[in-house]
Design a protein around this motif. Structure first.
Motif, PDB file in Angstrom:
ATOM      1  N   GLU A 358       0.813  -1.215   0.000  1.00 48.33           N
ATOM      2  CA  GLU A 358       0.000   0.000   0.000  1.00 48.33           C
ATOM      3  C   GLU A 358       0.845   1.262   0.000  1.00 48.33           C
ATOM      4  O   GLU A 358       0.514   2.256  -0.642  1.00 48.33           O
ATOM      5  CB  GLU A 358      -0.922  -0.009   1.225  1.00 48.33           C
ATOM      6  N   SER A 364      -4.979   6.726  -2.185  1.00 47.89           N
ATOM      7  CA  SER A 364      -6.392   6.473  -2.458  1.00 47.89           C
ATOM      8  C   SER A 364      -7.203   7.754  -2.325  1.00 47.89           C
ATOM      9  O   SER A 364      -6.716   8.786  -1.833  1.00 47.89           O
ATOM     10  CB  SER A 364      -6.930   5.419  -1.482  1.00 47.89           C
ATOM     11  N   GLN A 365      -8.454   7.689  -2.734  1.00 43.88           N
ATOM     12  CA  GLN A 365      -9.337   8.840  -2.610  1.00 43.88           C
ATOM     13  C   GLN A 365      -9.606   9.187  -1.151  1.00 43.88           C
ATOM     14  O   GLN A 365      -9.862  10.348  -0.827  1.00 43.88           O
ATOM     15  CB  GLN A 365     -10.655   8.563  -3.341  1.00 43.88           C
TER      16      GLN A 365
END
Length: 678
Positions: A358, A364-365
């Protein structure tokens, strides 16, 4: 009032005026009315009071952050109510490795003996002697162990509390340094308080201290923040000689420490060097602080040499160290970057596994949503745009040959001329661009966002720059800029207090519980039943916990800066692939493994990211699945080893004997004598 904001809005004259006096004198000549001049003692006292209150607020902010981290950690893990084994399990993966070496140093008969055992360590990884101090940057653990014993803390506090206390203390220094940086840029300590508030509210994106306390970045980034604060002060024009020397010494000391405690520090320093080079191109006034005199051929040569030294200093020191301690260069970093930026395609398990992490993927949003909800992102963008436009305006003025004023005041509204602002804008743009590619870099960029946004909304000069462009006539621009610089941060602070303060209090009052009985049972079984000379094989993350909690030798470690360890990790991970029992047995015996641990969480993993499960990556690397052809499976006459070995039929029982299991782990003894059964 413009005079009182002198630290941020006044620019020191580079030439002594021969005929013109101060602004008050000129105003007196024009109007014929004497301007009241404050007594020197009153001005000195006012300045002292402002600095004293600001420093007090900075220190209190840092201490409050430390108390919050300590209280939250206690509530989250029930740390004081747990046994030593349960406390150590809270250190996961590579964090467990770092803390295990701190324990080893405390157990050593002497400091010298402990250092020798770490630099010639053959008790951690089977068939391998490593220099743990160099490979893992264990200088923080060495210093912490010395302080623990030299201060007599072993009589009043447990080792684990002393260790995490130092890390939490560094986090206090971290936010204090951010406070000071924002204060230096804006001229008001109100900006520092807003910086700390945004840092704490967005702590999921500003620090990983809650999840992995011993990480190298948690030790290193506080020193980098101190270096940035010292550099900010050093770049200011209105700095006296003694303050400049202090900033230079602090900058040098913090840079050296930063390089010592984090193996990836040279990448961050290289980005900073690029920012300083661009500052030198944009800001002519500060060239005396960066590159000496200009114009002559010799000066240009010196400029090039200094740029080379600045940009390559970390790499040069790295090469010098490796002349004395040979170590293979990390080629996997370059290969990873090639694949990351689409310059190459690979089926290599290690590279694809890293790409699936990650921290190495694009943010990410949710990341942008969190920053927007805390109002950090909108104000950061506003401040960044104003500073960029002002910098562009200044550049065009110079290109058109317009001469600059000897003294730039608040009324001029030219925030883009200040060197420290130019540097921070360039630096945050570089960090932000890279954070858009790899989310892990947000832990360097987001604190920068907090500092820069807080500086902007609290800076009268930034508001004055905006108002000069808008050309307001109804209200005096200076008065309105001063009002906005106090009203806007006050409104932001009240809204943050109303929305987020109750959440912070709730986090400190709610009791959470870290409950992992399966891992506790596994570690207890190992300590009670496994021979002292046993070697364990399994996932690198679990091996780190075994090394910390039991002290037993392992076949691999969760470290990604050594090619041999990376190869070991890939080979051991084959227990989750479609390989024969004989293949797995040969791999394990080649590393002298006595026990194999299979984790249900990996064997039955249901990952949310398609193709990023460990078993999927292994199938691609081994040619058991071809992703380019629509996930077409190729023939494999063997089932997945981690499933087949649980059934206890031949030939798996010939090579492995199950000796322990619970809901999460299955432990198999690697047979020394193979008995083939039909």
């Amino acid at each position: 009032m413009a005079k009182e904001e002198g630290s941020s809005v006044e620019v020191r004259q580079r030439k002594k005026p021969k005929t013109s006096g101060s602004q008050e004198t000129r105003a007196e000549k024009r109007s014929g009315t004497p301007v009241p001049v404050r007594a020197p003692k009153y001005v000195s006292f006012q300045r002292f009071a402002k600095i004293f209150i600001g420093c007090l607020a900075a220190v209190i902010s840092g201490m409050m952050h430390v108390f919050y981290l300590s209280a939250y950690h206690e509530r989250k893990f029930w740390f004081s109510n747990r046994q030593e084994l349960e406390r150590e399990i809270t250190f996961q993966g590579d964090s467990a490795i770092y803390y295990s070496y701190y324990k080893d140093m405390l157990k050593a008969p002497s400091f010298e003996r402990g250092v020798y055992e770490l630099t010639h360590n053959n008790k951690t990884v089977s068939l391998k002697t490593i220099n743990a101090v160099q490979q893992m940057s264990l200088y923080p653990e060495l210093i912490a162990s010395v302080l623990y014993q030299a201060t007599g803390s072993n009589e009043v506090i447990e080792p684990v509390y002393f260790y995490i206390g130092i890390v939490f203390g560094l986090q206090g220094i971290y936010v204090t340094a951010l406070f000071v940086t924002s204060w230096l840029m804006s001229g008001t300590w109100l900006a520092g308080m807003l910086t700390v508030a945004w840092f704490l509210i967005n702590r999921v994106d500003t620090t990983r201290i809650e999840y992995s306390i011993p990480l190298r970045e948690n030790w290193a980034l506080p020193y980098f923040a101190c270096q940035v604060a010292a550099l900010t002060g050093y770049l200011k024009r209105n700095l006296n000689t003694y303050a400049e020397r202090f900033c230079y010494l602090l900058m040098s000391a913090s840079t050296y420490t930063f390089m010592m405690v984090w193996e990836y520090s040279h990448y961050v320093l290289f980005l900073q060097a690029v920012s300083l080079l661009l500052l030198d191109l944009f800001s002519e006034e500060q060239s005396d602080k960066l590159n000496g005199k200009k114009g002559t051929f010799v000066a240009k040569v010196v400029k090039v040499v200094k740029f080379y030294l600045v940009c390559t200093l970390p790499l040069t020191l790295n090469l010098i160290m490796k002349m004395f301690v040979p170590h293979k260069e990390n080629e996997h970093v370059l290969k990873f970057l090639e694949v990351k930026f689409g310059l190459n395609v690979t089926k290599n398990f290690t590279l694809n596994w890293l790409l699936c992490q990650e921290s190495l993927q694009a943010p990410s949003q949710d990341f942008f949503l969190r920053l927007t909800q805390s109002s950090l992102l909108p104000f950061y963008i506003l401040v960044l745009i104003i500073c960029l436009l002002s910098m562009t305006q200044v550049i065009f003025r110079r290109m058109n040959g317009k001469s600059q004023k000897e003294t730039v005041t608040l009324e001029d509204g030219r925030i883009g001329e200040r060197p420290e602002i130019i540097y921070h804008v360039i630096h945050t743009l570089i960090l932000g661009s890279l954070a858009m590619l790899m989310e892990g870099l947000k832990f360097i960029w987001t604190p920068y966002m907090c500092m820069l946004a807080a500086f902007g909304v609290c800076s009268p000069e930034l508001w004055m720059t905006l108002l000069k462009w808008l050309r307001l006539r109804t209200v005096h621009p200076i008065l309105l800029a001063l009002i906005l610089s106090m009203a806007v941060p006050t409104i932001i602070g009240l809204s943050l207090w109303k929305e987020f303060f109750p959440r912070l209090i709730t986090e400190l009052t709610e009791l959470q519980e870290f409950y992992d009985p399966d891992t506790v049972e596994l570690m207890t079984w190992i300590k009670r039943h496994a021979p002292a000379a046993a070697v364990f094989a399994g996932s690198p993350q679990l091996m780190g916990v075994i090394k910390l909690c039991t002290g037993w030798m392992v076949t691999s470690l969760p470290l990604y800066s050594d090619d041999d360890l990376l190869n070991r990790n890939e080979n051991i991970y084959q227990i989750y692939s479609k390989r024969s029992a004989e293949d797995i047995y040969k791999i394990l015996t080649s590393y002298k493994a006595n026990y194999l641990i299979v984790e249900d969480a990996i064997c039955n993993e249901m990952g949310t990211v398609r193709g990023c499960r460990v078993k999927d990556l292994l199938d691609v690397a081994n040619g058991h699945v071809v992703c380019e052809e629509g996930d077409k499976l190729t023939y494999s006459k063997y089932g997945r080893f981690c499933h087949e070995v649980k059934i206890n039929y031949s030939p798996y029982v010939n090579y492995f004997t199950r000796v322990y299991w619970n809901r999460s782990y299955f432990v198999y003894k690697v047979n020394t004598v193979i008995s083939f059964q039909s």
